[in-house]
Scaffold this active site. Sequence first.
Site, PDB file in Angstrom:
ATOM      1  N   HIS A 151       3.510  -4.731  -8.876  1.00 32.60           N
ATOM      2  CA  HIS A 151       2.157  -4.996  -9.388  1.00 32.60           C
ATOM      3  C   HIS A 151       2.043  -4.775 -10.896  1.00 32.60           C
ATOM      4  O   HIS A 151       0.936  -4.625 -11.407  1.00 32.60           O
ATOM      5  CB  HIS A 151       1.121  -4.128  -8.645  1.00 32.60           C
ATOM      6  CG  HIS A 151       0.911  -4.559  -7.224  1.00 32.60           C
ATOM      7  ND1 HIS A 151       0.292  -3.758  -6.275  1.00 32.60           N
ATOM      8  CD2 HIS A 151       1.229  -5.712  -6.576  1.00 32.60           C
ATOM      9  CE1 HIS A 151       0.245  -4.400  -5.121  1.00 32.60           C
ATOM     10  NE2 HIS A 151       0.811  -5.585  -5.265  1.00 32.60           N
ATOM     11  N   ALA A 209       2.896  13.554   0.671  1.00 27.87           N
ATOM     12  CA  ALA A 209       4.209  13.040   0.278  1.00 27.87           C
ATOM     13  C   ALA A 209       5.047  14.125  -0.395  1.00 27.87           C
ATOM     14  O   ALA A 209       6.270  14.173  -0.224  1.00 27.87           O
ATOM     15  CB  ALA A 209       4.029  11.848  -0.662  1.00 27.87           C
TER      16      ALA A 209
HETATM   17  C1  BJW Z   1      -1.342  10.045   0.369  1.00 31.54           C
HETATM   18  C2  BJW Z   1      -1.547  11.156  -0.439  1.00 31.54           C
HETATM   19  C3  BJW Z   1      -0.526  12.104  -0.489  1.00 31.54           C
HETATM   20  C4  BJW Z   1      -3.306   9.900  -0.579  1.00 31.54           C
HETATM   21  N1  BJW Z   1       0.592  11.918   0.208  1.00 31.54           N
HETATM   22  N2  BJW Z   1      -0.232   9.882   1.065  1.00 31.54           N
HETATM   23  C5  BJW Z   1      -7.138 -11.947   3.269  1.00 31.54           C
HETATM   24  C6  BJW Z   1      -6.141 -11.540   4.152  1.00 31.54           C
HETATM   25  C7  BJW Z   1      -4.867 -11.184   3.694  1.00 31.54           C
HETATM   26  C8  BJW Z   1      -4.555 -11.265   2.347  1.00 31.54           C
HETATM   27  C9  BJW Z   1      -5.547 -11.671   1.476  1.00 31.54           C
HETATM   28  C10 BJW Z   1      -6.812 -12.008   1.943  1.00 31.54           C
HETATM   29  N3  BJW Z   1      -7.576 -12.355   0.870  1.00 31.54           N
HETATM   30  C11 BJW Z   1      -6.808 -12.231  -0.251  1.00 31.54           C
HETATM   31  C12 BJW Z   1      -5.576 -11.816   0.110  1.00 31.54           C
HETATM   32  C13 BJW Z   1      -4.434 -11.524  -0.790  1.00 31.54           C
HETATM   33  C14 BJW Z   1      -4.697 -10.274  -1.615  1.00 31.54           C
HETATM   34  C15 BJW Z   1      -5.017  -9.120  -0.681  1.00 31.54           C
HETATM   35  O1  BJW Z   1      -4.140  -8.485  -0.107  1.00 31.54           O
HETATM   36  N4  BJW Z   1      -6.301  -8.787  -0.535  1.00 31.54           N
HETATM   37  C16 BJW Z   1      -6.696  -7.697   0.354  1.00 31.54           C
HETATM   38  C17 BJW Z   1      -7.827  -6.937  -0.280  1.00 31.54           C
HETATM   39  C18 BJW Z   1      -7.031  -8.289   1.700  1.00 31.54           C
HETATM   40  N5  BJW Z   1      -3.479 -10.009  -2.353  1.00 31.54           N
HETATM   41  C19 BJW Z   1      -3.245 -10.563  -3.531  1.00 31.54           C
HETATM   42  O2  BJW Z   1      -4.071 -11.263  -4.092  1.00 31.54           O
HETATM   43  C20 BJW Z   1      -1.877 -10.326  -4.150  1.00 31.54           C
HETATM   44  N6  BJW Z   1      -1.305 -11.557  -4.503  1.00 31.54           N
HETATM   45  C21 BJW Z   1      -1.013 -12.489  -3.572  1.00 31.54           C
HETATM   46  O3  BJW Z   1      -1.248 -12.333  -2.401  1.00 31.54           O
HETATM   47  O4  BJW Z   1      -0.410 -13.602  -4.100  1.00 31.54           O
HETATM   48  C22 BJW Z   1      -0.101 -14.670  -3.210  1.00 31.54           C
HETATM   49  C23 BJW Z   1       1.184 -14.506  -2.457  1.00 31.54           C
HETATM   50  C24 BJW Z   1       1.450 -15.350  -1.427  1.00 31.54           C
HETATM   51  C25 BJW Z   1       2.623 -15.214  -0.719  1.00 31.54           C
HETATM   52  C26 BJW Z   1       3.559 -14.255  -1.055  1.00 31.54           C
HETATM   53  C27 BJW Z   1       3.293 -13.444  -2.097  1.00 31.54           C
HETATM   54  C28 BJW Z   1       2.110 -13.555  -2.794  1.00 31.54           C
HETATM   55  C29 BJW Z   1      -1.987  -9.484  -5.394  1.00 31.54           C
HETATM   56  C30 BJW Z   1      -2.400  -8.087  -5.108  1.00 31.54           C
HETATM   57  C31 BJW Z   1      -2.609  -7.298  -6.400  1.00 31.54           C
HETATM   58  C32 BJW Z   1      -3.047  -5.867  -6.132  1.00 31.54           C
HETATM   59  N7  BJW Z   1      -3.426  -5.259  -7.337  1.00 31.54           N
HETATM   60  C33 BJW Z   1      -3.871  -3.872  -7.322  1.00 31.54           C
HETATM   61  C34 BJW Z   1      -4.438  -3.512  -8.714  1.00 31.54           C
HETATM   62  C35 BJW Z   1      -3.270  -3.250  -9.625  1.00 31.54           C
HETATM   63  C36 BJW Z   1      -3.722  -2.785 -10.914  1.00 31.54           C
HETATM   64  C37 BJW Z   1      -4.183  -1.419 -11.021  1.00 31.54           C
HETATM   65  O5  BJW Z   1      -3.472  -0.477 -10.683  1.00 31.54           O
HETATM   66  O6  BJW Z   1      -5.300  -1.298 -11.490  1.00 31.54           O
HETATM   67  O7  BJW Z   1      -2.801  -2.998  -6.940  1.00 31.54           O
HETATM   68  S1  BJW Z   1      -5.122  -3.523  -6.100  1.00 31.54           S
HETATM   69  C38 BJW Z   1      -4.575  -1.909  -5.747  1.00 31.54           C
HETATM   70  O8  BJW Z   1      -4.200  -1.854  -4.340  1.00 31.54           O
HETATM   71  C39 BJW Z   1      -3.272  -1.704  -6.549  1.00 31.54           C
HETATM   72  C40 BJW Z   1      -2.376  -1.078  -5.528  1.00 31.54           C
HETATM   73  O9  BJW Z   1      -1.017  -1.261  -5.903  1.00 31.54           O
HETATM   74  C41 BJW Z   1      -2.773  -1.754  -4.248  1.00 31.54           C
HETATM   75  C42 BJW Z   1      -2.396  -1.003  -3.013  1.00 31.54           C
HETATM   76  O10 BJW Z   1      -3.082   0.218  -2.958  1.00 31.54           O
HETATM   77  P1  BJW Z   1      -2.343   1.496  -2.403  1.00 31.54           P
HETATM   78  O11 BJW Z   1      -1.225   1.861  -3.298  1.00 31.54           O
HETATM   79  O12 BJW Z   1      -2.026   1.304  -0.978  1.00 31.54           O
HETATM   80  O13 BJW Z   1      -3.468   2.627  -2.612  1.00 31.54           O
HETATM   81  P2  BJW Z   1      -4.663   3.035  -1.611  1.00 31.54           P
HETATM   82  O14 BJW Z   1      -5.612   3.838  -2.400  1.00 31.54           O
HETATM   83  O15 BJW Z   1      -5.210   1.872  -0.890  1.00 31.54           O
HETATM   84  O16 BJW Z   1      -3.950   3.955  -0.508  1.00 31.54           O
HETATM   85  C43 BJW Z   1      -3.386   5.209  -0.836  1.00 31.54           C
HETATM   86  C44 BJW Z   1      -2.876   5.847   0.452  1.00 31.54           C
HETATM   87  O17 BJW Z   1      -2.224   7.052   0.107  1.00 31.54           O
HETATM   88  C45 BJW Z   1      -4.002   6.197   1.436  1.00 31.54           C
HETATM   89  O18 BJW Z   1      -3.654   5.734   2.735  1.00 31.54           O
HETATM   90  C46 BJW Z   1      -4.045   7.734   1.408  1.00 31.54           C
HETATM   91  O19 BJW Z   1      -4.349   8.312   2.664  1.00 31.54           O
HETATM   92  C47 BJW Z   1      -2.628   8.065   1.010  1.00 31.54           C
HETATM   93  N8  BJW Z   1      -2.480   9.346   0.314  1.00 31.54           N
HETATM   94  N9  BJW Z   1      -2.820  11.104  -0.986  1.00 31.54           N
HETATM   95  C48 BJW Z   1       0.691  10.849   0.999  1.00 31.54           C
HETATM   96  N10 BJW Z   1      -0.663  13.264  -1.234  1.00 31.54           N
END
Ligand code: BJW
Length: 270
Positions: free
Chosen positions: A126, A237
């Site tokens: 990302h 973690a």
């Molecule tokens: C702990 C802890 C501790 C806490 N120990 N654990 C409908 C259905 C399906 C897909 C889509 C849809 N509509 C749109 C889409 C696609 C879309 C998407 O997925 N949307 C969803 C909202 C549904 N995705 C995209 O658009 C991506 N691109 C794409 O799909 O391109 C087309 C493609 C097609 C085919 C192949 C490939 C590609 C792009 C996604 C970009 C995400 N960007 C972000 C922002 C980045 C910039 C920034 O940092 O500001 O990335 S969003 C944000 O979420 C960030 C993260 O990397 C990402 C994931 O979040 P993460 O890391 O999981 O964090 P949290 O907060 O959600 O979870 C933390 C976890 O840790 C929790 O569970 C806690 O419990 C746990 N935890 N403390 C262990 N101590």
Amino acid sequence: MPGQAVAHAGRTGDDRRVSDYRNIVILTGAGISAESGLATFRGADGLWEGRRVEDVATPGAFRRDPALVHHFYDARRARLAEVEPNAAHNALARLDAAWSGELLLVTQNVDDLHERAGSKRLLHMHGELKRGWCLACGERFAWEGPMGEGAVCPDCTTAGQVRPDIVWFGEMPYEMERIDQALSRADLFVSIGTSGAVYPAAGFVQTARYCGAHCLEMNLEPSQGSIFFHESLIGPAGQLVPAWVDALLATPTNPARCRDRGRGPRPSAN
Ligand code: BJW
């Protein structure tokens, strides 16, 4: 090992031993950096101060209000100087250094804590806070300090066209081909600190499992895709990952036991 282990009995169909593992893919998310003091996205203290990240981390939001988006990323870039890698980052770096088989650490995080811990076989799917992307000339480059609206491209010298090199919603994550190849060869897929809410990363477990990997997650709570994992370890973690790395490295690896699961040619284990 600390934490609560949940093996999804009846769904595993996986009799592999730890000594069978050779190729490892590890996916990390915001949860691995939480104990370093960086906020996660979807927790109570989530980023974007009350706004859903899905509403603001988009190219459209940047076009509408670049000052707001720059302000947000400048603050997060500055915050990196105040935090350190934690025990989980350090353990993964130790694994990277010690593991003689293939290993790929895929992080969704845009912080630099994995590289500061010493991980080498790492990619940022990302993007990275400390990189910029010039929309005028297309170049990507290292960036330190504030970026702001008037940033000048170090390559073409155009001002006002530099954006954070971050993958926003609707944009293609980096290195998908390399990730897909690694997943298809993986014997072990490990997901750490991610909610499983964002694709394509959320689908990696299904790809890895389909290709025959044993799938393990470590998270504070079961992720959205928890059902697809053979095992879930529930806890912080910073405790779970070092214990898991210690256990893995204490087991003599036996590449000869790696099964060829009919996924095309693999290098000889002998
Ligand atoms: C702990 C802890 C501790 C806490 N120990 N654990 C409908 C259905 C399906 C897909 C889509 C849809 N509509 C749109 C889409 C696609 C879309 C998407 O997925 N949307 C969803 C909202 C549904 N995705 C995209 O658009 C991506 N691109 C794409 O799909 O391109 C087309 C493609 C097609 C085919 C192949 C490939 C590609 C792009 C996604 C970009 C995400 N960007 C972000 C922002 C980045 C910039 C920034 O940092 O500001 O990335 S969003 C944000 O979420 C960030 C993260 O990397 C990402 C994931 O979040 P993460 O890391 O999981 O964090 P949290 O907060 O959600 O979870 C933390 C976890 O840790 C929790 O569970 C806690 O419990 C746990 N935890 N403390 C262990 N101590």
